[in-house]
Enzyme design. Structure first.
Site, PDB file in Angstrom:
ATOM      1  N   ARG A  72     -12.189  15.618   8.349  1.00 47.67           N
ATOM      2  CA  ARG A  72     -12.845  15.563   6.925  1.00 47.67           C
ATOM      3  C   ARG A  72     -14.022  15.874   7.404  1.00 47.67           C
ATOM      4  NH1 ARG A  72     -11.736  10.307   4.042  1.00 47.67           N
ATOM      5  NH2 ARG A  72      -9.461  10.637   4.067  1.00 47.67           N
TER       6      ARG A  72
ATOM      7  N   ASN B  95       0.815  -0.936   0.078  1.00 45.56           N
ATOM      8  CA  ASN B  95      -0.420  -0.330   0.191  1.00 45.56           C
ATOM      9  C   ASN B  95       1.097   0.963   0.157  1.00 45.56           C
ATOM     10  OD1 ASN B  95      -1.634   2.151   0.149  1.00 45.56           O
ATOM     11  ND2 ASN B  95      -2.822   1.549   1.584  1.00 45.56           N
TER      12      ASN B  95
ATOM     13  N   GLU C  49      -7.815  -5.233   4.947  1.00 45.04           N
ATOM     14  CA  GLU C  49      -8.207  -4.736   3.747  1.00 45.04           C
ATOM     15  C   GLU C  49      -7.119  -6.598   3.638  1.00 45.04           C
ATOM     16  OE1 GLU C  49      -8.921  -0.909   2.689  1.00 45.04           O
ATOM     17  OE2 GLU C  49      -8.989  -0.727   4.872  1.00 45.04           O
TER      18      GLU C  49
ATOM     19  N   HIS D 157     -12.984   3.207   0.010  1.00 48.38           N
ATOM     20  CA  HIS D 157     -12.389   1.785   1.452  1.00 48.38           C
ATOM     21  C   HIS D 157     -13.568   0.398   0.560  1.00 48.38           C
ATOM     22  CE1 HIS D 157     -13.131   5.010   4.278  1.00 48.38           C
ATOM     23  NE2 HIS D 157     -12.459   4.908   4.616  1.00 48.38           N
TER      24      HIS D 157
ATOM     25  N   ARG E  19      -2.499  -1.924  -3.643  1.00 47.14           N
ATOM     26  CA  ARG E  19      -4.099  -1.370  -3.452  1.00 47.14           C
ATOM     27  C   ARG E  19      -3.739  -0.321  -4.246  1.00 47.14           C
ATOM     28  NH1 ARG E  19      -4.846   3.490   1.293  1.00 47.14           N
ATOM     29  NH2 ARG E  19      -6.969   3.450   0.348  1.00 47.14           N
TER      30      ARG E  19
END
Ligand code: AMP
Length: 395
Positions: free
Chosen positions: A240, A7, A383, A179, A90
Site C-alpha cells: 500500500r 479471524n 492480537e 490495528h 475479530r
C-alpha cells in the site's frame, strides 16, 4: 475458561483456542481456499502441524472442520464442544458505533452490517464467521472485538479530514484507524513492562508489518493514528502506498488509462515497498537486496524509515512529549535495521539506542540505553490473546 478466537476473511479463517486462565494456546491453525477447494491446518500445542485437504464450499464447512479437529478423539485439544466457553471474533470496522468490544446479539449484527459499507471486503466475511459460529454453537456467547474501537477516543481535530463537512455528517467520512487491538495491547503491555503509570503516560506505538500504522496514546487512550477511513492511509506499507498527493490519482489515471478501480488496485496492491523497490513487499527481501547494492530497495527502506520518523515527530508534538516509543509486528519486532534507522532521526529527543539490545529480535525488550531520555522498546503483539482477554472481560 476456553476461548475460541476467530479471524474470518473472505476465503480464509484463522483460529486459536486459548485457555484464558493460563493464557496458553491449546491449538491453532487456519482454513484456506474456502469456496475454492479447501485446506485445514490444525496444530495442537506440542504436536506437529496437520494439513487436511477437504471440500469447504462455504465458511460453514470450514468452521465445522475446525470444531471437529478441536474435539477429535486422538488429536483434539478438548473432549467436546462444551469446553468452548466463548468465541471472540475479530471484526475489522466498527465505525462510530463501537468504541469497545461487545457481546453479539441481533442488534450488534445489524450494526456491523451497517458498517460494511466502510469495509466491504472485511466486515461481510467477519459476519459470516459470527453467523456460522452462532448456528453451530447456539448456547456459547460470542463477542465482537473491533480493529477500529481503540481509536474512537481520538478528538475531532485528529479524525476530521479537510473535506466538506457534509461528507462526515452524511457519509461518516473520517479517520477511524485500524490495528486497534494491537495498539491497545502493546501500549498497555509496554507501560507495564517499562514500569510506566499507564494513566500518566505518553506512548507512541509503531505497528510495522505488512500493513503498518502508528498511534499516539496518552494515558492509555488513543489521540491520533496514521490509518484513516481505510487502511490505505499513513506510512508506506508492503504493497500500500500510504499518504500520497490525491491529485496523483487523476494524473496517473490519464497516463495509464485506468479507472478508479484500477487506481485503487495500484495504490493497495502494487505500491509501497513492493512498488518502490520492484523487488518485494517483504522487508527481509528488501534488506538483502539493499545489502547487495540494489538502490531502489535501499531507497524503499529509507522512504519507510524517514516517513515513520516524521509521524513520530508529529505525535511528539501532538502529545507535547513522549515517554516511550514501542515497535511491534513483523518488521517492528524483527528488523533492528529499521528500528535503528528510525531512531537515527530522533536524536533531538535525547534518544540513544543500545546497539547490542537492538540486534535481538522477537521478544519484550528495551533497546534504548539507560541514559536515553525516551525509552525505546520492542513488544511483540498478540492480537489473539488481546481478543481472548476482551472476550473474557465481557462474558
Ligand atoms: P506481519 O504483517 O506483522 O506479519 O509482518 C510482515 C513483515 O514482517 C514482512 O515485511 C516481513 O518481511 C517482516 N519480517 C518478518 N521477519 C523479519 C525479520 N527477521 N527481519 C526483517 N523483517 C521481518
Amino acid at each position: 475458561m476456553n476461548v475460541l478466537v476467530i479471524n474470518c476473511g473472505s476465503s480464509s479463517l484463522k483460529y486459536q483456542l486459548i485457555n484464558s486462565d493460563t493464557e496458553a494456546v491449546l491449538a491453532k491453525g487456519l482454513c484456506e481456499r474456502i469456496g475454492i477447494d479447501g485446506r485445514l491446518v490444525y496444530q495442537k500445542t506440542g504436536n506437529d502441524k496437520e494439513v487436511t485437504e477437504a471440500a469447504m464450499p462455504t465458511h460453514k464447512e470450514a468452521i465445522q472442520m475446525v470444531l471437529d479437529a478441536l474435539t477429535n478423539a486422538k488429536t483434539g485439544a478438548i473432549k467436546s464442544l462444551d469446553q468452548v466457553n466463548a468465541v471472540g471474533h475479530r471484526v475489522v470496522h466498527g465505525g462510530e458505533k463501537f468504541a469497545s468490544s461487545v457481546v453479539i446479539n441481533e442488534e450488534v449484527i445489524a450494526a456491523i452490517e451497517e458498517c460494511s459499507d466502510l469495509a466491504p471486503l472485511h466486515n461481510p466475511a467477519n459476519l459470516i464467521g459470527i453467523r456460522v459460529c452462532s448456528e453451530l454453537m447456539p448456547t456459547v456467547p460470542q463477542v465482537a472485538v473491533f480493529d477500529t474501537a481503540f481509536h474512537q477516543t481520538m478528538p475531532a481535530k485528529a479524525y476530521l479530514y479537510g473535506l466538506p463537512i457534509e461528507y462526515y455528517k452524511n457519509y461518516k467520512v473520517r479517520r477511524y484507524g485500524f490495528h486497534g487491538t494491537s495498539h491497545s495491547f502493546v501500549s498497555k503491555h509496554a507501560a507495564e513492562f517499562l514500569g510506566l503509570d499507564l494513566d500518566n503516560s505518553k506512548i507512541i506505538v509503531c505497528h510495522l508489518g505488512n500493513g503498518s500504522s502508528i498511534s499516539a496514546v496518552v494515558n492509555g487512550k488513543c489521540v491520533d493514528t496514521t490509518m484513516g477511513l481505510t487502511p490505505l492511509e499513513g506510512v508506506v506499507m508492503g504493497t500500500r502506498s500510504g499518504n500520497i498527493d490525491p491529485a496523483i490519482m487523476e494524473y496517473i489515471a490519464k497516463k495509464e488509462n485506468l479507472d478508479i478501480a484500477g487506481i485503487m488496485n495500484v495504490l493497495n496492491k502494487k505500491s509501497g515497498l513492493q512498488g518502490l523497490s520492484g523487488v518485494s513487499s517483504d522487508m527481509r527481501d528488501l534488506e538483502s537486496a539493499a545489502d547487495n547494492g540494489n538502490e531502489d530497495a535501499a531507497n524503499a527502506m529509507e522512504v519507510l524509515c524517514y516517513g515513520i520518523a516524521k509521524f513520530v515527530g508529529g505525535y511528539v508534538a501532538a502529545m507535547n512529549g513522549v515517554d516511550a516509543i514501542v515497535f511491534t509486528a513483523g518488521i517492528g519486532e524483527n528488523s533492528g535495521t529499521v528500528r535503528s534507522k528510525v531512531a537515527s532521526y530522533l536524536g533531538y529527543l535525547g534518544i540513544e539506542l543500545d546497539a547490542e539490545a537492538n540486534a535481538k529480535r522477537g521478544e519484550d525488550m528495551v533497546i534504548s540505553t539507560p541514559d536515553s531520555k525516551v525509552k525505546v522498546a520492542v513488544v511483540p503483539t498478540n492480537e489473539e490473546l488481546a481478543i481472548c482477554r476482551e472476550t473474557v472481560a465481557l462474558v
